[in-house]
Motif scaffolding. Sequence first.
Motif, mmCIF file in Angstrom:
data_model
loop_
_atom_site.group_PDB
_atom_site.id
_atom_site.type_symbol
_atom_site.label_atom_id
_atom_site.label_comp_id
_atom_site.label_asym_id
_atom_site.label_seq_id
_atom_site.Cartn_x
_atom_site.Cartn_y
_atom_site.Cartn_z
ATOM 1 N N LEU A 172 25.365 38.545 42.952
ATOM 2 C CA LEU A 172 26.061 39.644 43.322
ATOM 3 C C LEU A 172 27.425 39.818 42.431
ATOM 4 O O LEU A 172 27.475 41.080 41.969
ATOM 5 N N HIS A 173 27.963 38.416 42.380
ATOM 6 C CA HIS A 173 29.113 38.981 40.987
ATOM 7 C C HIS A 173 28.707 39.370 39.671
ATOM 8 O O HIS A 173 29.243 40.108 39.067
ATOM 9 N N THR A 174 27.261 39.080 38.599
ATOM 10 C CA THR A 174 26.624 40.031 38.121
ATOM 11 C C THR A 174 26.812 40.873 38.350
ATOM 12 O O THR A 174 27.306 41.706 37.536
ATOM 13 N N LEU A 175 26.034 41.576 39.631
ATOM 14 C CA LEU A 175 25.661 42.574 39.947
ATOM 15 C C LEU A 175 27.071 43.718 39.630
ATOM 16 O O LEU A 175 26.914 44.829 39.227
ATOM 17 N N LEU A 176 28.440 42.976 40.291
ATOM 18 C CA LEU A 176 28.992 44.314 40.653
ATOM 19 C C LEU A 176 30.111 43.673 39.895
ATOM 20 O O LEU A 176 31.347 44.455 39.377
ATOM 21 N N GLY A 177 30.229 43.144 38.655
ATOM 22 C CA GLY A 177 30.715 42.667 36.861
ATOM 23 C C GLY A 177 32.290 42.653 37.973
ATOM 24 O O GLY A 177 33.167 42.080 36.811
ATOM 25 N N MET A 178 31.528 41.145 38.667
ATOM 26 C CA MET A 178 33.334 40.788 38.983
ATOM 27 C C MET A 178 33.441 39.256 38.207
ATOM 28 O O MET A 178 32.559 38.504 38.179
ATOM 29 N N PRO A 179 34.343 38.619 37.990
ATOM 30 C CA PRO A 179 34.943 37.326 37.868
ATOM 31 C C PRO A 179 34.730 36.383 38.456
ATOM 32 O O PRO A 179 34.840 36.997 39.769
ATOM 33 N N THR A 180 35.390 34.845 38.635
ATOM 34 C CA THR A 180 36.072 34.577 39.420
ATOM 35 C C THR A 180 37.087 34.272 39.712
ATOM 36 O O THR A 180 37.379 33.324 40.423
ATOM 37 N N ASN A 181 38.055 34.506 39.079
ATOM 38 C CA ASN A 181 39.603 34.432 39.486
ATOM 39 C C ASN A 181 39.747 35.499 40.794
ATOM 40 O O ASN A 181 38.940 35.835 42.343
ATOM 41 N N MET A 182 40.367 35.174 41.401
ATOM 42 C CA MET A 182 41.398 35.523 42.634
ATOM 43 C C MET A 182 40.532 37.325 43.338
ATOM 44 O O MET A 182 40.233 37.094 44.333
ATOM 45 N N LEU A 183 41.586 37.797 42.388
ATOM 46 C CA LEU A 183 41.042 39.473 42.819
ATOM 47 C C LEU A 183 40.029 39.148 42.101
ATOM 48 O O LEU A 183 39.020 40.476 43.771
#
Length: 275
Positions: A172-183
């Motif tokens: 899901l991180h990949t699909l959403l393009g989100m990094p693993t920082n808190m934001l």
Amino acid sequence: MWLHVGKPFQRLYQRQCASTSKVCVHQLRSSSTGFTDSCYDGLYPGHIHTTPIQKAMLAVGSGLAALQNPYRHDMVAVLGETTGHLALINLRDRMRNDPEGYTILTERPRIRLSTLDLNKMASLPDGSFGREYLRFLEDNNVTPDSRADVKFVDNEELAYVMQRYREVHDLLHTLLGMPTNMLGEVAVKWFEAAQTGLPMCALGAVLGPLWLNSSRLQTLFTSLGPWALQNGRRSRCILSIFYERRWEQSLEDLRQELNIEPPPSIVSTSNKRST
């Protein structure tokens, strides 16, 4: 304060696990046929039976521990298992009513290093889902094997639904393009809360912003948050996708199929653990 309040509940969790382990060891030594699932109440390997009161205590204790340290994934896992029964039923029913989701419930695939062909994924072209997922794992130094096995869900099929949810989190991180920082983690939790209805996700969505500085709070509330909530509500059930058969599909095409818009171009992946 939270540390001292949460310690008794963490000790309960540790005692519960230790008690079950002793029973399993005893049955293993006394059985001539070796280890069986009987020491787990006949539900699934690793299952730990708990009463409603024990579940409530574990939920409170794990919630406090996770509030003190959001990167305590073990406590977040316990919170999800002890509070998510109704949401898991709803997710299971959504999977049953989807042909691809039904296949997943039937075949029970697992996303582990042992089931991934990393060499093949590395050979896929840039922009393919499999290549971008592998890039996410490498860039953030994470592994799918870090996802804990379910213990406290008192239904075998629902336990698998929870396990599947955990194992698709990095996808899901990949699909959403989100990094693993808190934001990035909070944005994913906002999406998951709208998509799954799991109380643990809702709690993370509400409390996660407490760990953000003012500039990132503004980014969350003005851009990332509304985008995550909107896409979480309208997208296809994320558990009903057989991702293991989609590695060669382009990330853009998969997003369109799931009805997920590309992320706002304001999130940097260079500082992965900053707030």
